[in-house]
Design an enzyme around this catalytic site. Structure first.
Site, PDB file in Angstrom:
ATOM      1  N   ASN A  28      -3.745 -17.879 -23.289  1.00  0.00           N
ATOM      2  CA  ASN A  28      -5.408 -18.314 -23.161  1.00  0.00           C
ATOM      3  C   ASN A  28      -6.205 -16.840 -22.933  1.00  0.00           C
ATOM      4  OD1 ASN A  28      -7.841 -19.026 -22.567  1.00  0.00           O
ATOM      5  ND2 ASN A  28      -7.291 -20.065 -20.420  1.00  0.00           N
ATOM      6  N   TRP A  29      -6.894 -16.674 -24.293  1.00  0.00           N
ATOM      7  CA  TRP A  29      -7.395 -15.308 -23.989  1.00  0.00           C
ATOM      8  C   TRP A  29      -8.804 -15.462 -23.289  1.00  0.00           C
ATOM      9  CZ3 TRP A  29      -7.192 -12.946 -29.753  1.00  0.00           C
ATOM     10  CH2 TRP A  29      -5.575 -12.425 -29.954  1.00  0.00           C
ATOM     11  N   LYS A  30      -9.256 -16.669 -22.917  1.00  0.00           N
ATOM     12  CA  LYS A  30     -10.534 -16.933 -22.585  1.00  0.00           C
ATOM     13  C   LYS A  30     -11.687 -15.986 -23.053  1.00  0.00           C
ATOM     14  CE  LYS A  30      -7.948 -17.635 -18.143  1.00  0.00           C
ATOM     15  NZ  LYS A  30      -7.989 -17.532 -16.648  1.00  0.00           N
ATOM     16  N   GLY A  78      -5.628 -16.124 -12.026  1.00  0.00           N
ATOM     17  CA  GLY A  78      -6.254 -14.910 -11.990  1.00  0.00           C
ATOM     18  C   GLY A  78      -6.275 -14.077 -10.611  1.00  0.00           C
ATOM     19  N   GLY A 124      -2.901 -16.526 -18.822  1.00  0.00           N
ATOM     20  CA  GLY A 124      -4.128 -15.991 -18.883  1.00  0.00           C
ATOM     21  C   GLY A 124      -4.026 -14.537 -18.979  1.00  0.00           C
ATOM     22  N   GLY A 125      -4.414 -13.925 -18.059  1.00  0.00           N
ATOM     23  CA  GLY A 125      -4.420 -12.279 -17.956  1.00  0.00           C
ATOM     24  C   GLY A 125      -3.349 -11.536 -18.799  1.00  0.00           C
ATOM     25  N   GLU A 144     -11.653 -23.395 -14.967  1.00  0.00           N
ATOM     26  CA  GLU A 144     -12.879 -22.702 -15.236  1.00  0.00           C
ATOM     27  C   GLU A 144     -13.990 -23.779 -16.016  1.00  0.00           C
ATOM     28  OE1 GLU A 144     -11.268 -19.313 -17.192  1.00  0.00           O
ATOM     29  OE2 GLU A 144     -10.077 -18.793 -15.303  1.00  0.00           O
ATOM     30  N   GLU A 163      -1.947 -25.846 -13.001  1.00  0.00           N
ATOM     31  CA  GLU A 163      -2.386 -24.649 -13.060  1.00  0.00           C
ATOM     32  C   GLU A 163      -3.048 -24.665 -11.570  1.00  0.00           C
ATOM     33  OE1 GLU A 163      -2.975 -22.027 -16.548  1.00  0.00           O
ATOM     34  OE2 GLU A 163      -4.690 -23.427 -16.438  1.00  0.00           O
ATOM     35  N   HIS A 206      -9.369 -26.872 -18.456  1.00  0.00           N
ATOM     36  CA  HIS A 206      -9.089 -25.711 -17.802  1.00  0.00           C
ATOM     37  C   HIS A 206      -9.701 -25.674 -16.554  1.00  0.00           C
ATOM     38  CE1 HIS A 206      -8.714 -21.455 -16.423  1.00  0.00           C
ATOM     39  NE2 HIS A 206      -7.664 -21.558 -17.281  1.00  0.00           N
ATOM     40  N   SER A 266      -1.224 -16.929 -12.684  1.00  0.00           N
ATOM     41  CA  SER A 266      -0.437 -15.579 -12.527  1.00  0.00           C
ATOM     42  C   SER A 266       1.006 -15.362 -12.916  1.00  0.00           C
ATOM     43  CB  SER A 266      -0.615 -15.074 -11.136  1.00  0.00           C
ATOM     44  OG  SER A 266      -2.058 -15.131 -10.737  1.00  0.00           O
TER      45      SER A 266
HETATM   46  P1  PGA Z   1      -3.798 -16.106 -15.292  1.00  0.00           P
HETATM   47  O1  PGA Z   1      -4.622 -17.213 -15.979  1.00  0.00           O
HETATM   48  O2  PGA Z   1      -2.388 -16.157 -15.814  1.00  0.00           O
HETATM   49  O3  PGA Z   1      -4.651 -14.874 -15.473  1.00  0.00           O
HETATM   50  O4  PGA Z   1      -3.514 -16.552 -13.858  1.00  0.00           O
HETATM   51  C1  PGA Z   1      -3.793 -18.736 -16.221  1.00  0.00           C
HETATM   52  C2  PGA Z   1      -5.015 -19.655 -16.830  1.00  0.00           C
HETATM   53  O5  PGA Z   1      -6.025 -19.397 -16.602  1.00  0.00           O
HETATM   54  O6  PGA Z   1      -4.212 -20.429 -17.564  1.00  0.00           O
END
Ligand code: PGA
Length: 250
Positions: A9-11, A173, A234-235, A97, A167, A95, A213
């Site tokens: 997930n590049w956000k 993050g 994510g990251g 977010e 998640e 998600h 993470s």
């Molecule tokens: P993260 O994000 O790997 O940076 O913790 C995961 C996600 O938001 O799907």
């Protein structure tokens, strides 16, 4: 046998040229062909990245969100049908977010899931508790409610297409990953709730991803958990070497 999946997930990151370059690098660093890799770039890059990955059977493209209705006067929004038309086969829905910053709740997300399925796009449905829920020991109840209100209205044939991504919000993050005990515990709970609702066959076929993470160091032990079928990253999905190492740790 459940499919193994690592989704990135590049956000809200990467320009088009940066994204296209990253895809090239990810393709060369992800050697494990038995794992399905799903790239979720921002909407605006979907068609270009889907085109670039055309013909690569172990790669697919996902959107990070969709609108809950088919079409209409919703300035700035993107429909599931438009997403499907780019060649994307998946949509991340729910998600944390989106839930936190855009106020998306379980019933709205249920509509988005239906809209994705109506357009033959597979939802990657995210759920998970926040830190306060876990501290109060209500994390199982929270996740159960999220499943009940957003997914358990589906007919078995539709539910069986959905991918669930656990998640925990406190792990996203933050660099704090769930322990294997916490991840496996929740995945086992999710599968048992699916079993109660849809029966053994559906529950055993359901693909459950862990996110929060995940990195090249912890992926191997998380993916070794019995009920963890892959990860939503994510990251670490923004660095080809790291993403590739996560894919290759299966
Ligand atoms: P993260 O994000 O790997 O940076 O913790 C995961 C996600 O938001 O799907």
């Amino acid at each position: 046998m459940r499919k193994k999946i690592v989704a990135g997930n590049w956000k809200m990151n990467k320009t088009l040229s940066e994204g296209l370059k990253l895809v090239d690098e990810i393709v060369s660093s992800s050697e494990n062909n038995s794992v399905l890799k799903i790239i979720a770039p921002p909407f605006i890059h979907l068609a270009s990245i889907a085109d670039k990955l055309k013909g690569k059977e172990d790669f697919e493209v996902a959107a990070q969100n969709c609108h809950q209705v088919e079409s209409g006067a919703f300035t700035g929004e993107v429909s599931a049908e438009m997403i499907a038309s780019t060649g994307a086969k998946y949509i991340i829905i729910g998600h944390s977010e989106r839930r936190i910053y855009f106020g998306e709740n379980n019933s709205l997300l249920a509509q988005k899931v239906l809209m994705a399925l109506a357009n033959n796009v597979i939802p990657i449905f995210c759920l998970g508790e926040n830190a306060a829920d876990r501290a109060a020991n209500i994390h199982l109840d929270v996740v159960k409610q999220q499943m009940k209100e957003s997914l358990f209205n589906l007919l078995p044939a539709d539910f069986s297409k959905v991918i669930v991504a656990y998640e925990p919000v406190w792990a996203i993050g933050t660099g704090v990953t769930a322990t294997t005990h916490q991840a496996q515990g929740m995945h086992n709970f999710i599968r048992s709730e699916i079993n109660k609702k849809y029966g053994k066959m559906v529950s055993e076929e359901s693909i459950l991803l862990y996110g929060g993470s995940v990195n090249a160091e912890n992926a191997k032990e998380l993916f070794a958990c019995l009920d963890v079928d892959g990860g939503l990253i994510g990251g670490a999905s923004l660095k080809a070497g790291e993403f590739g190492a996560i894919v290759n740790s299966f």
